[in-house]
Design a protein around this motif. Sequence first.
Motif, short mmCIF file in Angstrom:
data_model
loop_
_atom_site.label_atom_id
_atom_site.label_comp_id
_atom_site.label_asym_id
_atom_site.label_seq_id
_atom_site.Cartn_x
_atom_site.Cartn_y
_atom_site.Cartn_z
N PRO A 19 166.36 56.58 26.28
CA PRO A 19 166.45 57.95 25.79
C PRO A 19 166.97 58.04 24.35
N PHE A 20 167.86 57.14 23.97
CA PHE A 20 168.33 57.12 22.58
C PHE A 20 167.19 56.78 21.63
N ALA A 21 166.39 55.77 22.00
CA ALA A 21 165.28 55.36 21.15
C ALA A 21 164.25 56.48 21.01
N SER A 22 163.90 57.13 22.11
CA SER A 22 162.90 58.20 22.02
C SER A 22 163.47 59.44 21.34
N ARG A 23 164.78 59.64 21.40
CA ARG A 23 165.38 60.75 20.66
C ARG A 23 165.23 60.52 19.17
N LEU A 25 162.72 59.06 17.80
CA LEU A 25 161.34 59.44 17.50
C LEU A 25 161.21 60.95 17.38
N ALA A 26 161.87 61.69 18.29
CA ALA A 26 161.85 63.16 18.23
C ALA A 26 162.50 63.66 16.94
N ASP A 27 163.59 63.04 16.55
CA ASP A 27 164.26 63.43 15.31
C ASP A 27 163.37 63.21 14.09
N LEU A 28 162.46 62.25 14.20
CA LEU A 28 161.53 61.97 13.10
C LEU A 28 160.25 62.80 13.20
N GLY A 29 160.20 63.73 14.16
CA GLY A 29 159.09 64.68 14.22
C GLY A 29 158.10 64.50 15.34
N ALA A 30 158.21 63.44 16.12
CA ALA A 30 157.26 63.23 17.23
C ALA A 30 157.52 64.24 18.34
N ARG A 31 156.47 64.62 19.04
CA ARG A 31 156.61 65.42 20.25
C ARG A 31 156.89 64.42 21.37
N VAL A 32 158.04 64.50 22.01
CA VAL A 32 158.43 63.56 23.05
C VAL A 32 158.45 64.29 24.38
N ILE A 33 157.67 63.77 25.33
CA ILE A 33 157.60 64.33 26.67
C ILE A 33 158.22 63.32 27.62
N LYS A 34 159.31 63.71 28.24
CA LYS A 34 160.06 62.83 29.15
C LYS A 34 159.61 63.14 30.58
N VAL A 35 159.12 62.13 31.28
CA VAL A 35 158.69 62.28 32.67
C VAL A 35 159.88 61.91 33.56
N GLU A 36 160.26 62.84 34.44
CA GLU A 36 161.41 62.61 35.31
C GLU A 36 161.01 62.61 36.78
N ARG A 37 161.86 62.01 37.60
CA ARG A 37 161.62 61.95 39.05
C ARG A 37 161.63 63.35 39.65
N PRO A 38 160.79 63.58 40.66
CA PRO A 38 160.71 64.92 41.25
C PRO A 38 161.95 65.35 42.01
N LEU A 61 171.38 62.90 24.22
CA LEU A 61 170.30 61.90 24.15
C LEU A 61 168.91 62.50 24.29
N ASN A 62 168.80 63.65 24.91
CA ASN A 62 167.48 64.20 25.20
C ASN A 62 167.17 65.48 24.45
N ARG A 63 167.94 65.77 23.41
CA ARG A 63 167.65 66.95 22.60
C ARG A 63 166.27 66.81 21.98
N SER A 64 165.62 67.92 21.75
CA SER A 64 164.31 67.97 21.09
C SER A 64 163.18 67.40 21.93
#
Length: 72
Positions: A19-23, A25-38, A61-64
């Motif tokens: 989540p830190f790594a993908s955050r 990416l989001a901070d750099l402008g990517a659209r990040v879609i997090k898939v979570e367990r149902p 960690l999951n902002r943006s």
Amino acid sequence: MLPLEGITVVTVEQAVAAPFASRQLADLGARVIKVERPDTGDFARHYDSEVKGMASHFVWLNRSKESICILH
């Protein structure tokens, strides 16, 4: 314009490292879609309830990011 605008990243992640790594990416402008367990989503969501019922580090960690659940 941010360097990753126009890029979409789909993640399947939990806890801290990914989540830190993908955050980043989001901070750099990517659209990040997090898939979570149902059933419960990311287990780290419930470590504490400081931010609107969610764990403070989870929110940090999951902002943006967008969050979705895929039922099978």
